[in-house]
Scaffold this motif. Structure first.
Motif, mmCIF file in Angstrom:
data_model
loop_
_atom_site.group_PDB
_atom_site.id
_atom_site.type_symbol
_atom_site.label_atom_id
_atom_site.label_comp_id
_atom_site.label_asym_id
_atom_site.label_seq_id
_atom_site.Cartn_x
_atom_site.Cartn_y
_atom_site.Cartn_z
ATOM 1 N N HIS A 48 -5.084 8.727 -10.909
ATOM 2 C CA HIS A 48 -3.713 9.218 -11.010
ATOM 3 C C HIS A 48 -3.241 9.038 -12.440
ATOM 4 O O HIS A 48 -3.737 8.161 -13.141
ATOM 5 C CB HIS A 48 -2.808 8.431 -10.051
ATOM 6 C CG HIS A 48 -1.568 9.167 -9.665
ATOM 7 N ND1 HIS A 48 -0.428 9.127 -10.427
ATOM 8 C CD2 HIS A 48 -1.300 9.946 -8.598
ATOM 9 C CE1 HIS A 48 0.504 9.870 -9.843
ATOM 10 N NE2 HIS A 48 -0.004 10.374 -8.733
ATOM 11 N N LEU A 49 -2.278 9.845 -12.837
ATOM 12 C CA LEU A 49 -1.743 9.713 -14.189
ATOM 13 C C LEU A 49 -0.530 8.784 -14.198
ATOM 14 O O LEU A 49 0.190 8.689 -13.209
ATOM 15 C CB LEU A 49 -1.324 11.082 -14.720
ATOM 16 C CG LEU A 49 -2.438 12.112 -14.905
ATOM 17 C CD1 LEU A 49 -1.848 13.439 -15.349
ATOM 18 C CD2 LEU A 49 -3.465 11.626 -15.917
ATOM 19 N N ILE A 50 -0.323 8.112 -15.305
ATOM 20 C CA ILE A 50 0.874 7.294 -15.492
ATOM 21 C C ILE A 50 1.530 7.730 -16.800
ATOM 22 O O ILE A 50 0.864 7.771 -17.830
ATOM 23 C CB ILE A 50 0.532 5.788 -15.599
ATOM 24 C CG1 ILE A 50 -0.330 5.344 -14.419
ATOM 25 C CG2 ILE A 50 1.794 4.941 -15.689
ATOM 26 C CD1 ILE A 50 -0.701 3.873 -14.468
ATOM 27 N N GLU A 58 9.173 15.114 -8.837
ATOM 28 C CA GLU A 58 7.834 15.641 -8.544
ATOM 29 C C GLU A 58 6.708 14.832 -9.170
ATOM 30 O O GLU A 58 5.544 15.205 -9.056
ATOM 31 C CB GLU A 58 7.747 17.088 -9.007
ATOM 32 C CG GLU A 58 8.104 17.233 -10.485
ATOM 33 C CD GLU A 58 7.869 18.643 -11.003
ATOM 34 O OE1 GLU A 58 6.976 19.307 -10.493
ATOM 35 O OE2 GLU A 58 8.578 19.048 -11.945
ATOM 36 N N GLY A 59 7.031 13.714 -9.819
ATOM 37 C CA GLY A 59 5.965 12.889 -10.381
ATOM 38 C C GLY A 59 5.547 13.323 -11.775
ATOM 39 O O GLY A 59 6.097 14.252 -12.358
ATOM 40 N N VAL A 60 4.539 12.621 -12.275
ATOM 41 C CA VAL A 60 4.182 12.687 -13.685
ATOM 42 C C VAL A 60 3.806 14.087 -14.170
ATOM 43 O O VAL A 60 4.144 14.461 -15.289
ATOM 44 C CB VAL A 60 3.059 11.660 -13.985
ATOM 45 C CG1 VAL A 60 1.886 11.839 -13.063
ATOM 46 C CG2 VAL A 60 2.611 11.734 -15.428
ATOM 47 N N LEU A 97 0.880 -1.157 0.000
ATOM 48 C CA LEU A 97 0.000 0.000 0.000
ATOM 49 C C LEU A 97 0.919 1.208 0.000
ATOM 50 O O LEU A 97 1.682 1.418 0.941
ATOM 51 C CB LEU A 97 -0.910 -0.011 1.231
ATOM 52 C CG LEU A 97 -1.841 -1.228 1.334
ATOM 53 C CD1 LEU A 97 -2.612 -1.201 2.648
ATOM 54 C CD2 LEU A 97 -2.810 -1.254 0.164
ATOM 55 N N ARG A 98 0.845 1.979 -1.067
ATOM 56 C CA ARG A 98 1.817 3.048 -1.247
ATOM 57 C C ARG A 98 1.857 4.039 -0.091
ATOM 58 O O ARG A 98 2.932 4.501 0.310
ATOM 59 C CB ARG A 98 1.547 3.793 -2.567
ATOM 60 C CG ARG A 98 2.181 3.170 -3.775
ATOM 61 C CD ARG A 98 3.689 3.308 -3.795
ATOM 62 N NE ARG A 98 4.137 4.692 -3.817
ATOM 63 C CZ ARG A 98 4.219 5.439 -4.907
ATOM 64 N NH1 ARG A 98 3.881 4.951 -6.077
ATOM 65 N NH2 ARG A 98 4.640 6.681 -4.839
ATOM 66 N N ALA A 99 0.687 4.395 0.436
ATOM 67 C CA ALA A 99 0.674 5.397 1.508
ATOM 68 C C ALA A 99 1.546 4.926 2.670
ATOM 69 O O ALA A 99 2.334 5.693 3.220
ATOM 70 C CB ALA A 99 -0.740 5.668 1.971
HETATM 71 C C1 LIG Z 1 -2.864 3.292 -10.558
HETATM 72 C C2 LIG Z 1 -1.374 3.136 -10.630
HETATM 73 C C3 LIG Z 1 -0.811 1.895 -10.402
HETATM 74 C C4 LIG Z 1 0.554 1.728 -10.466
HETATM 75 N N1 LIG Z 1 1.058 0.500 -10.215
HETATM 76 C C5 LIG Z 1 2.393 0.337 -10.199
HETATM 77 C C6 LIG Z 1 2.939 -0.901 -9.846
HETATM 78 O O1 LIG Z 1 2.206 -1.842 -9.561
HETATM 79 N N2 LIG Z 1 4.283 -1.046 -9.813
HETATM 80 C C7 LIG Z 1 5.105 -0.011 -10.121
HETATM 81 O O2 LIG Z 1 6.319 -0.188 -10.061
HETATM 82 N N3 LIG Z 1 4.625 1.177 -10.478
HETATM 83 C C8 LIG Z 1 3.278 1.384 -10.515
HETATM 84 N N4 LIG Z 1 2.781 2.602 -10.836
HETATM 85 C C9 LIG Z 1 3.709 3.679 -11.196
HETATM 86 C C10 LIG Z 1 4.356 4.269 -9.964
HETATM 87 O O3 LIG Z 1 3.346 4.647 -9.067
HETATM 88 C C11 LIG Z 1 5.196 5.475 -10.342
HETATM 89 O O4 LIG Z 1 6.060 5.164 -11.366
HETATM 90 C C12 LIG Z 1 6.005 5.986 -9.162
HETATM 91 O O5 LIG Z 1 5.169 6.343 -8.112
HETATM 92 C C13 LIG Z 1 6.847 7.175 -9.572
HETATM 93 O O6 LIG Z 1 7.524 7.689 -8.463
HETATM 94 P P1 LIG Z 1 7.946 9.202 -8.394
HETATM 95 O O7 LIG Z 1 8.675 9.372 -7.134
HETATM 96 O O8 LIG Z 1 8.623 9.586 -9.643
HETATM 97 O O9 LIG Z 1 6.589 10.031 -8.381
HETATM 98 P P2 LIG Z 1 5.387 10.023 -7.349
HETATM 99 O O10 LIG Z 1 5.245 8.725 -6.686
HETATM 100 O O11 LIG Z 1 4.234 10.567 -8.092
HETATM 101 O O12 LIG Z 1 5.829 11.070 -6.237
HETATM 102 C C14 LIG Z 1 5.898 12.441 -6.487
HETATM 103 C C15 LIG Z 1 5.860 13.174 -5.163
HETATM 104 O O13 LIG Z 1 6.152 14.538 -5.379
HETATM 105 C C16 LIG Z 1 5.279 15.354 -4.652
HETATM 106 N N5 LIG Z 1 5.170 16.615 -5.374
HETATM 107 C C17 LIG Z 1 4.734 16.810 -6.635
HETATM 108 N N6 LIG Z 1 4.811 18.098 -6.971
HETATM 109 C C18 LIG Z 1 5.329 18.744 -5.910
HETATM 110 C C19 LIG Z 1 5.658 20.098 -5.645
HETATM 111 N N7 LIG Z 1 5.473 21.054 -6.563
HETATM 112 N N8 LIG Z 1 6.172 20.416 -4.440
HETATM 113 C C20 LIG Z 1 6.340 19.459 -3.498
HETATM 114 N N9 LIG Z 1 6.073 18.160 -3.697
HETATM 115 C C21 LIG Z 1 5.560 17.806 -4.885
HETATM 116 C C22 LIG Z 1 4.007 14.551 -4.567
HETATM 117 O O14 LIG Z 1 3.251 14.911 -3.439
HETATM 118 C C23 LIG Z 1 4.525 13.122 -4.495
HETATM 119 O O15 LIG Z 1 4.695 12.697 -3.169
HETATM 120 C C24 LIG Z 1 1.399 2.813 -10.781
HETATM 121 C C25 LIG Z 1 0.845 4.061 -10.984
HETATM 122 C C26 LIG Z 1 -0.532 4.236 -10.906
HETATM 123 C C27 LIG Z 1 -1.092 5.590 -11.127
#
Ligand SMILES: Cc1cc2nc3c(=O)[nH]c(=O)nc-3n(C[C@H](O)[C@H](O)[C@H](O)COP(=O)(O)OP(=O)(O)OC[C@H]3O[C@@H](n4cnc5c(N)ncnc54)[C@H](O)[C@@H]3O)c2cc1C
Lengths: 289, 436
Positions: free
Chosen positions: B283-285, B163-165, B106-108
Motif C-alpha cells: 500500500h502507498l503512504i 478516497e485515500g492516497v 486489524l484494519r479490515a
Molecule cells: C503499511 C501501512 C501501515 C500503516 N500504519 C499506520 C499506523 O500504524 N497508524 C496510523 O495511524 N496510520 C497508519 N497508516 C496510515 C493509515 O493507514 C492511513 O493514513 C489511513 O488509512 C488513511 O485513511 P483514509 O480514509 O484517508 O484512506 P484509506 O484508509 O486508504 O481509505 C480510502 C477508502 O476509499 C476507497 N476508495 C478509493 N477510491 C475510491 C473510489 N474511486 N470510489 C469508491 N471508493 C474508493 C477505498 O476502497 C478505501 O476504503 C499505515 C499505512 C500503511 C500503508
C-alpha cells in the motif's frame, strides 16, 4: 388451474458462508478459525439468484431472498438486494444455532410456508450445495417437506408456461442431460456456471442499502416446536475436525537432459529408480511375464 | 437525470470518509457514502496502530464494541545494521490505564466496525461501487458523482473525497496533480499467525491485551528513505517495511526482497519463528508532508485523509489525522447546512482554518522540512545506524584493550564516518532544526 391472476414469485434460499479460500485451521487446537475471515454469499447460490432474476425480468414478478443465520447474515441479504432481488427475509434465533441440514431444511420450509401464505410461491431456488458443508441436502430436504417437485442440478431453464403452470428445463444426470417438464410450484437447485451474475444498478444499490430486511424469530417463522431446531433438532454428530495432511511430500523439480524424447524418458526413469531401488526389479519382472 | 439528491456524498469508507460520514449523519444530514471494496475495509491494509484520541472525540465509548487487538504498553526503537540492533525501549505500567491511548488493530475488522457505526448514524452506504469522476454543472461547481454502475449520476450539495492516497477521482476531475513518487512511500506488510501465548511469552507481555510496537531505522531500508515496523496483534504479528517510491525506482530493489531481508535479520527472525504467513499486502503512504498537501477545497468539494497527504511520517500517524480531518470536515459542512449556506469555495475556508488550528496542520508544519532533510541526508539511514552499532560493540566487548583506547576508537569511528567533526555537528544541527 389459472395462476395468472397473481404475480410470479420465486424465493431464493441463500447462505452466508465464510470465504473458504481464507479459512485457517488453528495449528494448536485444530479448530476452524472463523475470526476475521470475510463472509460471502455461498457462490453456488448466486447462480440460483441470477436465474430467478432472469425469469423475473422475462416473465415479471418478484424475487425474495431468504436466509437462516445469525443477525449478521443480513449482510448477505443486502448484498442480494444490491444484485437486484426485490425482498429479503432473515430468520434468526438463538435456537437455530448448531442446525444441521435436517434442522435447516425444517426451519427454511417453515419460513417458506409463512412467506407463501402472504405471497404464494411458484419456484423455490437453492444453490447446488454450500461450500462450507458440501452436503447438497438442504434443497431436497425443503422439497420433501413442502411436497414440491424436486429438480436438482439444473443446467438451464428453457421455458416457463405460466398459464399451464409448468416449467421446462434441462437437468444434468449421470448418463447425460435430461429434459424435464414439471408442474409448478417446484424446487430447483441450480448448477454452477449456468449463467452470468449481473451487476446491480446504482438504484439497486441505493434500495439495498435502505430496504427493510424482514426478520423473523423461530416463532414468527411459524416454528411451534423448537425441539426440531438447532442442535436439538440435528441428529448429525461431528466426530472429529482435522486439517488434512498434504497427500505427498513436497514435490521436487528435476531437470533432465536428453536429445530425444526416449533419452529424456530414460533419464527420468533413472532418477526414479535411483530413488526407489525396488521399483526397477518389480517393473522388469512384470514386463517379462 | 440524477438518481437522487443527497446533502453530501462521501467517497471512501476508510477512517477519513467514515469520520466525515459519521459526523454528518449524527448531525442529521442525508449522506451517501460510496466505497469500492466488497465491504468497508476489504481493500484496507491490515495491522495498524489506532490512536484512541481521534476516535474518542466521535465515539467516546468505542472500546466497548470496537475490535481492538492489544493496547501498546511498550515501544522499542531499533537502529539496525546487518547483524545487530541498538535501541531504546519505553515500557510503562501507566499504559495499562482504563482508557488506553494506543491499540493495535486489524484494519479490515476495524473499518467494518466503524462502517457499522456510520450506518447506525443514518448514513446510506453502498459498497462494491467505484466513483469514476465528479459531475459539475455549467458553472463548474461540483454537483455529484458518476460511478461504475449503470443508472446515472448521483447528486449532492457537496462531495467529500476520502478516497485515500491515490486520489484518482480528484486527479481525474482535475482537482489535483498526479502523485509524485518522491511524495509517497510504498509499504509492504505481512501478517503472521502465532498462538496468543507464544506472542505473550516472546514479547514479555502479561496477558492477551498487552502489546508491543517496534520501529526500525537503518539497514532495514537498504539506503533508501524508509523504516520498518513490527506490531503484535492478539494472534498475529504485522511486520513491514516502507520506503519512498522514488527510491525504490532508483535502487531497483524489489519491495518483497527488502521485507524478506528484514524478516531474516538475526534480531527479527526469532520473533517470527514458527509463524505462519497469513497475508501479504502492499500500500502507498503519503509522506510528502506539509508542502505536498494539494488544494483542499473548491466549489462543492473538499478533501480529507490520505487523499490530502495528511500523514505524519515521523510519528507514523495517519489514521488519526484521517479521522480528525474527516470529523472537522463533517462539522464544518453540518454547520454550513444548518446556517443554510452553500458549500462554495469561499464558505469552505472554515475547513482549512479549522485544520490550521488543530494538531493536524500544526504538526505537519512543524515537520515541514523533514521530508527534504531525509532525502538529502541518506547517512541518517546508512552511516549513523552502522556507526552506532559498531560503537556499542566496541564499548561492550572485553578484549584486553584499555577503556581509553576504546573510547578513542569509538570517537574516531564517529568522525571518520562523516569525514570530519564539522559534518557530524552539521547532521545534528540539521536534524534538530528540521525537528523544531
Ligand atoms: C503499511 C501501512 C501501515 C500503516 N500504519 C499506520 C499506523 O500504524 N497508524 C496510523 O495511524 N496510520 C497508519 N497508516 C496510515 C493509515 O493507514 C492511513 O493514513 C489511513 O488509512 C488513511 O485513511 P483514509 O480514509 O484517508 O484512506 P484509506 O484508509 O486508504 O481509505 C480510502 C477508502 O476509499 C476507497 N476508495 C478509493 N477510491 C475510491 C473510489 N474511486 N470510489 C469508491 N471508493 C474508493 C477505498 O476502497 C478505501 O476504503 C499505515 C499505512 C500503511 C500503508
Amino acid at each position: 388451474m389459472t395462476r395468472l391472476a397473481r404475480e410470479f414469485h420465486s424465493v431464493v434460499c441463500i447462505k452466508q458462508v465464510p470465504d473458504s479460500a481464507q479459512i485457517r485451521v488453528h495449528p494448536v487446537t485444530n479448530t476452524i478459525m472463523r475470526q476475521g475471515v470475510p463472509t460471502i454469499i455461498n457462490p453456488y447460490d448466486l447462480f440460483a439468484l441470477e436465474e430467478a432474476m432472469r425469469l423475473r425480468d422475462e416473465y415479471g414478478g418478484t424475487v425474495t431472498v431468504l436466509t437462516m443465520g445469525p443477525p449478521m447474515a443480513e449482510d448477505a441479504l443486502r448484498r442480494a438486494l444490491g444484485l437486484g432481488a426485490n425482498r429479503a427475509v432473515l430468520i434468526t434465533d438463538r435456537r437455530f444455532a448448531g442446525s444441521d441440514t435436517l434442522a435447516t431444511s425444517f426451519a427454511l420450509s417453515k419460513a417458506l410456508t409463512r412467506i407463501g401464505e402472504e405471497h404464494p410461491i411458484d419456484i423455490v431456488f437453492t444453490g447446488k450445495q454450500t461450500i462450507d458443508g458440501d452436503t447438497a441436502q438442504v434443497g431436497p430436504g425443503i422439497a420433501r417437506r413442502l411436497g414440491l417437485n424436486q429438480l436438482t442440478y439444473v443446467a438451464a431453464i428453457d421455458a416457463l408456461d405460466r398459464d399451464g403452470a409448468t416449467i421446462t428445463l434441462r437437468r444434468r444426470s449421470e448418463g447425460g442431460v435430461q429434459v424435464l417438464r414439471s408442474r409448478l410450484p417446484c424446487l430447483i437447485t441450480m448448477l454452477e456456471d449456468t449463467n452470468t451474475l449481473r451487476r446491480g444498478t446504482i438504484q439497486d444499490m441505493l434500495r439495498a442499502a435502505r430496504a427493510p430486511v424482514t426478520t423473523w424469530s423461530a416463532e414468527e417463522a411459524g416454528i411451534a416446536d423448537p425441539m426440531q431446531c438447532g442442535l436439538r433438532g440435528s441428529p448429525t454428530v461431528v466426530k472429529r475436525v482435522f486439517a488434512p495432511r498434504p497427500r505427498a511430500d513436497k514435490a521436487e523439480m528435476v531437470v533432465v537432459e536428453g536429445k530425444t524424447p526416449a533419452q529424456t524418458a530414460d533419464a527420468v526413469l533413472d532418477l526414479l529408480f535411483a530413488q526407489s531401488p525396488n521399483l526397477e526389479a518389480a517393473l522388469s519382472a512384470r514386463f517379462k511375464s | 437525470m440524477p438518481v437522487e439528491h443527497f446533502d453530501a456524498i462521501v467517497v471512501g469508507a476508510g477512517p477519513s470518509g467514515n469520520a466525515a460520514a459519521y459526523t454528518m449523519g449524527k448531525a442529521g444530514m442525508n449522506v451517501l457514502q460510496i466505497d469500492r471494496g466488497e465491504y468497508p475495509g476489504s481493500k484496507n491494509v491490515q495491522g495498524a496502530i489506532l490512536y484512541s484520541d481521534a476516535l474518542e472525540r466521535m465515539i467516546p465509548d468505542f472500546r466497548e464494541t470496537a475490535p481492538l487487538e492489544r493496547h501498546v504498553v511498550e515501544q522499542r526503537f531499533w537502529m539496525l545494521d546487518e547483524k545487530s540492533h541498538t535501541g531504546t525501549h519505553h515500557r510503562s505500567d501507566s499504559f495499562n490505564e482504563e482508557r488506553p491511548n494506543r491499540y493495535t488493530i486489524l484494519r479490515a475488522q476495524f473499518d467494518k466496525w466503524f462502517a457499522k457505526q456510520v450506518r447506525a448514524a443514518g448514513v446510506t452506504l453502498i459498497t462494491e461501487t467505484t466513483v469514476i469522476e465528479l459531475v459539475r454543472n455549467a458553472e463548474g461547481r461540483v454537483i455529484g458523482v458518476l460511478t461504475d454502475r449503470e443508472g446515472g449520476p448521483v447528486h449532492a450539495d457537496v462531495v467529500v473525497l476520502g478516497e485515500g492516497v491515490n486520489g484518482l477521482v480528484a486527479q481525474r476531475s482535475g482537482l489535483r496533480p498526479e502523485l509524485r513518487p518522491q511524495h509517497v512511500a510504498l509499504a509492504v506488510k505481512e501478517t503472521h499467525f502465532l498462538p496468543e501465548e507464544t506472542i505473550r511469552e516472546r514479547f514479555n507481555l502479561s496477558d492477551e491485551n498487552e502489546g508491543v510496537v517496534i520501529e526500525v531505522l537503518g539497514s532495514v531500508s537498504s539506503g533508501m528513505v524508509g523504516t520498518g515496523f513490527l506490531y503484535t496483534n492478539r494472534e498475529s504479528i504485522s511486520i513491514g517495511v516502507g520506503c519512498l517510491v522514488s527510491d525504490f525506482a532508483e535502487k531497483q530493489i524489489p519491495p518483497y526482497a527488502l521485507l524478506d531481508r528484514f524478516k531474516n535479520h538475526p534480531s527479527v527472525r526469532p520473533l517470527l519463528k514458527g509463524a505462519e504467513m497469513k497475508e501479504y499486502v502492499a500500500h502507498l503512504i503519503p509522506e510528502g508532508g506539509y508542502d505536498a498537501i494539494p488544494k483542499l477545497t473548491g466549489d462543492g468539494w473538499l478533501i480529507v485523509g490520505d487523499a490530502g497527504q495528511f500523514v505524519n511520517a515521523v510519528h507514523r500517524e495517519g489514521s488519526n489525522l484521517a479521522m480528525t480531518t474527516g470529523r472537522i470536515a463533517g462539522e464544518c459542512l453540518a454547520r454550513l447546512k444548518a446556517e443554510g449556506r452553500p458549500a462554495t469555495e469561499a464558505n469552505l475556508k472554515v475547513y482549512r482554518d479549522a485544520l490550521e488550528q488543530s494538531f493536524v496542520l500544526k504538526d505537519l508544519r512543524k515537520y515541514r522540512k523533514i521530508p527534504k532533510l531525509l532525502k538529502q541526508n541518506r547517512q541518517l539511514f546508512t552511516t549513523w545506524p552502522a556507526v552506532i552499532n559498531r560503537s556499542m560493540q566496541a564499548f561492550l566487548r572485553v578484549d584486553g584493550r584499555d577503556k581509553r583506547a576504546k573510547e578513542a576508537e569509538i570517537l574516531r569511528g564517529l568522525k571518520t564516518a562523516r569525514g570530519n567533526w564539522l559534518n557530524v555537528a552539521a547532521d545534528m544541527v540539521k536534524v534538530a532544526r528540521a525537528w523544531r
